[in-house]
Design a protein around this motif. Sequence first.
Motif, PDB file in Angstrom:
ATOM      1  N   ARG A 462       0.835  -1.217   0.000  1.00 16.09           N
ATOM      2  CA  ARG A 462       0.000   0.000   0.000  1.00 16.09           C
ATOM      3  C   ARG A 462       0.861   1.254   0.000  1.00 16.09           C
ATOM      4  NH1 ARG A 462      -5.099  -1.596   3.959  1.00 16.09           N
ATOM      5  NH2 ARG A 462      -6.310  -2.622   2.290  1.00 16.09           N
ATOM      6  N   ALA A 463       1.995   1.192   0.670  1.00 13.21           N
ATOM      7  CA  ALA A 463       2.886   2.350   0.649  1.00 13.21           C
ATOM      8  C   ALA A 463       3.366   2.630  -0.766  1.00 13.21           C
ATOM      9  CB  ALA A 463       4.069   2.120   1.588  1.00 13.21           C
ATOM     10  N   ARG A 464       3.670   1.538  -1.527  1.00 16.32           N
ATOM     11  CA  ARG A 464       4.098   1.727  -2.909  1.00 16.32           C
ATOM     12  C   ARG A 464       2.975   2.307  -3.756  1.00 16.32           C
ATOM     13  NH1 ARG A 464       6.698  -3.208  -1.876  1.00 16.32           N
ATOM     14  NH2 ARG A 464       4.993  -4.395  -2.813  1.00 16.32           N
ATOM     15  N   ARG A 465       1.723   1.789  -3.515  1.00 12.81           N
ATOM     16  CA  ARG A 465       0.591   2.321  -4.289  1.00 12.81           C
ATOM     17  C   ARG A 465       0.333   3.794  -3.947  1.00 12.81           C
ATOM     18  NH1 ARG A 465      -2.141  -2.783  -3.149  1.00 12.81           N
ATOM     19  NH2 ARG A 465      -3.574  -1.698  -1.751  1.00 12.81           N
ATOM     20  N   ILE A 466       0.447   4.137  -2.668  1.00 13.27           N
ATOM     21  CA  ILE A 466       0.245   5.540  -2.264  1.00 13.27           C
ATOM     22  C   ILE A 466       1.298   6.440  -2.895  1.00 13.27           C
ATOM     23  CG2 ILE A 466       0.361   7.137  -0.306  1.00 13.27           C
ATOM     24  CD1 ILE A 466      -0.964   4.946   1.379  1.00 13.27           C
ATOM     25  N   ASP A 467       2.532   5.957  -2.887  1.00  4.60           N
ATOM     26  CA  ASP A 467       3.597   6.728  -3.506  1.00  4.60           C
ATOM     27  C   ASP A 467       3.321   6.923  -5.001  1.00  4.60           C
ATOM     28  OD1 ASP A 467       6.322   7.936  -3.500  1.00  4.60           O
ATOM     29  OD2 ASP A 467       6.726   6.234  -4.829  1.00  4.60           O
ATOM     30  N   SER A 522      -9.125  -0.463  -2.380  1.00  5.25           N
ATOM     31  CA  SER A 522      -8.801  -0.210  -0.977  1.00  5.25           C
ATOM     32  C   SER A 522     -10.004  -0.401  -0.053  1.00  5.25           C
ATOM     33  CB  SER A 522      -8.230   1.203  -0.836  1.00  5.25           C
ATOM     34  OG  SER A 522      -7.920   1.473   0.509  1.00  5.25           O
ATOM     35  N   PRO A 523     -11.197   0.195  -0.303  1.00 10.61           N
ATOM     36  CA  PRO A 523     -12.319  -0.030   0.604  1.00 10.61           C
ATOM     37  C   PRO A 523     -12.842  -1.462   0.552  1.00 10.61           C
ATOM     38  CG  PRO A 523     -13.037   1.266  -1.282  1.00 10.61           C
ATOM     39  CD  PRO A 523     -11.546   1.174  -1.360  1.00 10.61           C
ATOM     40  N   LEU A 524     -12.707  -2.125  -0.634  1.00  3.19           N
ATOM     41  CA  LEU A 524     -13.140  -3.522  -0.713  1.00  3.19           C
ATOM     42  C   LEU A 524     -12.269  -4.403   0.179  1.00  3.19           C
ATOM     43  CD1 LEU A 524     -13.955  -3.903  -4.516  1.00  3.19           C
ATOM     44  CD2 LEU A 524     -15.559  -4.045  -2.604  1.00  3.19           C
ATOM     45  N   GLU A 525     -10.947  -4.180   0.152  1.00  2.52           N
ATOM     46  CA  GLU A 525     -10.052  -4.957   1.021  1.00  2.52           C
ATOM     47  C   GLU A 525     -10.382  -4.723   2.483  1.00  2.52           C
ATOM     48  OE1 GLU A 525      -6.175  -3.732  -0.135  1.00  2.52           O
ATOM     49  OE2 GLU A 525      -5.993  -5.209  -1.753  1.00  2.52           O
ATOM     50  N   ASN A 526     -10.642  -3.471   2.866  1.00  2.00           N
ATOM     51  CA  ASN A 526     -10.991  -3.174   4.259  1.00  2.00           C
ATOM     52  C   ASN A 526     -12.300  -3.827   4.645  1.00  2.00           C
ATOM     53  OD1 ASN A 526      -8.733  -1.648   4.874  1.00  2.00           O
ATOM     54  ND2 ASN A 526      -9.667   0.275   4.199  1.00  2.00           N
ATOM     55  N   ALA A 527     -13.305  -3.779   3.712  1.00  2.00           N
ATOM     56  CA  ALA A 527     -14.612  -4.356   4.016  1.00  2.00           C
ATOM     57  C   ALA A 527     -14.506  -5.868   4.199  1.00  2.00           C
ATOM     58  CB  ALA A 527     -15.600  -4.016   2.893  1.00  2.00           C
ATOM     59  N   VAL A 528     -13.713  -6.513   3.341  1.00  2.00           N
ATOM     60  CA  VAL A 528     -13.548  -7.963   3.447  1.00  2.00           C
ATOM     61  C   VAL A 528     -12.748  -8.327   4.698  1.00  2.00           C
ATOM     62  CG1 VAL A 528     -12.473  -9.978   2.352  1.00  2.00           C
ATOM     63  CG2 VAL A 528     -13.787  -8.354   0.970  1.00  2.00           C
ATOM     64  N   ALA A 529     -11.734  -7.512   5.004  1.00  2.00           N
ATOM     65  CA  ALA A 529     -10.859  -7.835   6.128  1.00  2.00           C
ATOM     66  C   ALA A 529     -11.526  -7.568   7.473  1.00  2.00           C
ATOM     67  CB  ALA A 529      -9.567  -7.038   6.019  1.00  2.00           C
ATOM     68  N   TYR A 530     -12.261  -6.479   7.601  1.00  2.00           N
ATOM     69  CA  TYR A 530     -12.794  -6.079   8.904  1.00  2.00           C
ATOM     70  C   TYR A 530     -14.316  -6.169   9.001  1.00  2.00           C
ATOM     71  CZ  TYR A 530      -8.120  -4.082   9.287  1.00  2.00           C
ATOM     72  OH  TYR A 530      -6.763  -3.920   9.309  1.00  2.00           O
ATOM     73  N   GLY A 531     -14.989  -6.450   7.863  1.00  2.00           N
ATOM     74  CA  GLY A 531     -16.436  -6.529   7.884  1.00  2.00           C
ATOM     75  C   GLY A 531     -16.922  -7.848   8.459  1.00  2.00           C
ATOM     76  N   GLY A 532     -18.227  -8.073   8.295  1.00  4.30           N
ATOM     77  CA  GLY A 532     -18.829  -9.302   8.803  1.00  4.30           C
ATOM     78  C   GLY A 532     -18.867 -10.351   7.724  1.00  4.30           C
ATOM     79  N   SER A 533     -20.102 -10.674   7.311  1.00  3.01           N
ATOM     80  CA  SER A 533     -20.268 -11.770   6.363  1.00  3.01           C
ATOM     81  C   SER A 533     -20.670 -11.308   4.975  1.00  3.01           C
ATOM     82  CB  SER A 533     -21.337 -12.734   6.895  1.00  3.01           C
ATOM     83  OG  SER A 533     -22.583 -12.039   7.070  1.00  3.01           O
ATOM     84  N   HIS A 575      -3.921   7.278  16.174  1.00  2.00           N
ATOM     85  CA  HIS A 575      -3.362   6.789  14.928  1.00  2.00           C
ATOM     86  C   HIS A 575      -4.185   5.595  14.469  1.00  2.00           C
ATOM     87  CE1 HIS A 575      -1.379   4.505  18.190  1.00  2.00           C
ATOM     88  NE2 HIS A 575      -1.438   3.497  17.328  1.00  2.00           N
ATOM     89  N   GLY A 576      -4.023   5.235  13.181  1.00  2.00           N
ATOM     90  CA  GLY A 576      -4.764   4.133  12.604  1.00  2.00           C
ATOM     91  C   GLY A 576      -3.967   2.859  12.639  1.00  2.00           C
ATOM     92  N   ARG A 577      -4.680   1.826  12.150  1.00  2.00           N
ATOM     93  CA  ARG A 577      -4.039   0.506  12.188  1.00  2.00           C
ATOM     94  C   ARG A 577      -3.154   0.260  10.970  1.00  2.00           C
ATOM     95  NH1 ARG A 577      -9.558  -2.687  12.792  1.00  2.00           N
ATOM     96  NH2 ARG A 577     -10.007  -1.147  11.172  1.00  2.00           N
ATOM     97  N   GLY A 578      -3.283   1.073   9.945  1.00  2.00           N
ATOM     98  CA  GLY A 578      -2.492   0.855   8.752  1.00  2.00           C
ATOM     99  C   GLY A 578      -2.696   1.991   7.769  1.00  2.00           C
ATOM    100  N   LEU A 579      -2.399   1.673   6.471  1.00  2.00           N
ATOM    101  CA  LEU A 579      -2.447   2.695   5.440  1.00  2.00           C
ATOM    102  C   LEU A 579      -3.675   2.586   4.552  1.00  2.00           C
ATOM    103  CD1 LEU A 579       1.279   2.661   4.272  1.00  2.00           C
ATOM    104  CD2 LEU A 579       0.171   4.300   5.793  1.00  2.00           C
ATOM    105  N   GLY A 580      -4.602   1.671   4.856  1.00  2.00           N
ATOM    106  CA  GLY A 580      -5.753   1.457   3.978  1.00  2.00           C
ATOM    107  C   GLY A 580      -6.612   2.695   3.819  1.00  2.00           C
ATOM    108  N   LEU A 581      -7.002   3.341   4.934  1.00  2.00           N
ATOM    109  CA  LEU A 581      -7.850   4.534   4.843  1.00  2.00           C
ATOM    110  C   LEU A 581      -7.104   5.706   4.204  1.00  2.00           C
ATOM    111  CD1 LEU A 581      -9.749   4.438   8.269  1.00  2.00           C
ATOM    112  CD2 LEU A 581     -10.584   3.772   6.014  1.00  2.00           C
TER     113      LEU A 581
END
Length: 615
Positions: A462-467, A522-533, A575-581
């Motif tokens: 994600r750092a590479r993509r942000i860069d 990015s939001p799809l990865e977050n939704a799959v990783a931290y969402g429910g079902s 601070h956040g848990r990572g660079l996703g947001l």
Amino acid sequence: MSRVSLLPDPVRSRYALKLLGVALVIVLVITALTTMTVLQISDRVRDNQLQSVETNAELEARALGQWIDGKQQVVRTLSNHEGVTPVSENRTQATLVSELDTLSDETASLSVVERRPDVYSNGTDEPIVASTETRLVGRPLSATDIDWKPTVGFNFDDTDDVTLSWVYTDGNDTLVALASPTPDGDHVLVAEYRTSARAERFTSAISGTETLVLGGFTGYVLFDENESSGITPYEGDRDSTAIGRTILASEPGTEIRGSVLTDTEVKGYASVPGNEVDWVVIKEVPRATALAVTDRVQRDLWLLVGLVLLGFGVVGVVIQRGPIRSIQRLAEQANAIAEGDLTATIDTGDRRDEVGELRAAFSNTKEYIRTITEQADALSRQEFDDDSLDADIPGRVGDSMATMRDDLQQFITRLEVFNRILRHNLRNQLDIINSHAEVLTDDEHREAILAATDTLATIGNRARRIDHIMSKELRPTRVDLADRVEAALTDVETEDVSVEASVPDGVRVVTDAEILAIVLRSPLENAVAYGGSSVTVSAASTDTGCLIEISDDGPGIPAAELESLAAEQETALQHGRGLGLWELKWGVDGLDGTLSFETDDGTTVTIELPDLDRE
């Protein structure tokens, strides 16, 4: 509070209105002063003209009095002439004819009549013994139509006495008669004079003046330089005129003089001096002629006011079309520059006055701002070798720009070094850790190590993509959202999470396809990783672009992370848990879109993207 603050806002906001107000005040003052001056001068000139006409009448009256005195002396002299003798009527007749030829044409006739000194006479029955009018010889004196004054008649105190008659008419002539006894007292020399001939000698200082002589008892016109016959009431009705009423109201022999101003004329009058004379001379001048000076002064003064008004008008037009219009144009250009439009053209021209100096100052200011802007743009693009950075910016701003350039260049250099080293070493070390963890026999520690290395690898990616997002130049194209959402779902490992996509066909937007893929992933990865079902993806077209929503039924994004995102900074306590947001936010910002979150029931990410201009 200043006095200017008391003015209405429209006046305070426009210099032209202030100038107009001052000009109007000046014009009002000038007009008031001119009006007062005109009135004062008009009154003074009018009084002077009245006095002038009155003086002219008085001079004419004196001249007429001298004329009567002269005629009286002539009559006395002729009555004592040796040729006027009762002994010889023929000699007397010849003498009268001879003397008449030597006199002026004012003399109508010379006659000698008999009289009885001891008898009172009214001048009617005395026989004419000799006359230049031969038809009268032998006839009574009444044949001459002479009208002797009733208070005197045809009587004399002594042989040097001279009697003056009323003015009378004889045919078409208007005459006056003088009589004086001969030395023996038994005869009288009578001379008749034409008043019309004398009237032709009236003089006036003002052109267009008409001279009249009125009887002091009757108020009738006796002498009129424009009419040779008739004795008529003055102005047709003596009582209808101020002069006529004055004459009729005065005692006989009273000296009168004065002036009268009517709607059409200026009149001056004066009594003719002399004991035997009861005449009043009148000078009548057309008002337009007599008061021509007044009219000219008034006209000149009002012309001056008109010129002043015209001058103010011309000055106002010149100022409005010159400095004020130039200042307004400069104000518009300055406002355009203040709003960031550095394409606004300031025409400096060849003016060398204050407006030219102001234009030059604005032009220099514009170039100053343009140089600062170009250098700021170069720094924002990290083009530290751009030619614009070689330009010198005077003052504190130039010092600040130079300091910022050096600091930014040094910071970016360090960041690039740290980024390359971190990414390279992080990737290498993670590979080493993974290879050693895979040979561990303890499954629990091996899985924990592998999970940690996967997380770090994800952060690195994600750092590479942000860069890449931050440094990439936008390349807008028209993309189909349904295809892009499907491609993003293919790249994301959904595992046991149910993903439902609802994107109608034909939903298209002009944007950068590569950054859009990152924004969707990015939001799809977050939704799959931290969402429910379950995860729901929807998209729709808007008037300006498109709207994308990604929802999950998970516990929601922690408030601390959203607060850090809103504050655009992370601290030791927040601070956040990572660079996703951050990846999502910076990607949406790169596409000029807006990002919002709802976390009441799960998490809903709303992304609104505009159509980017292809240019």
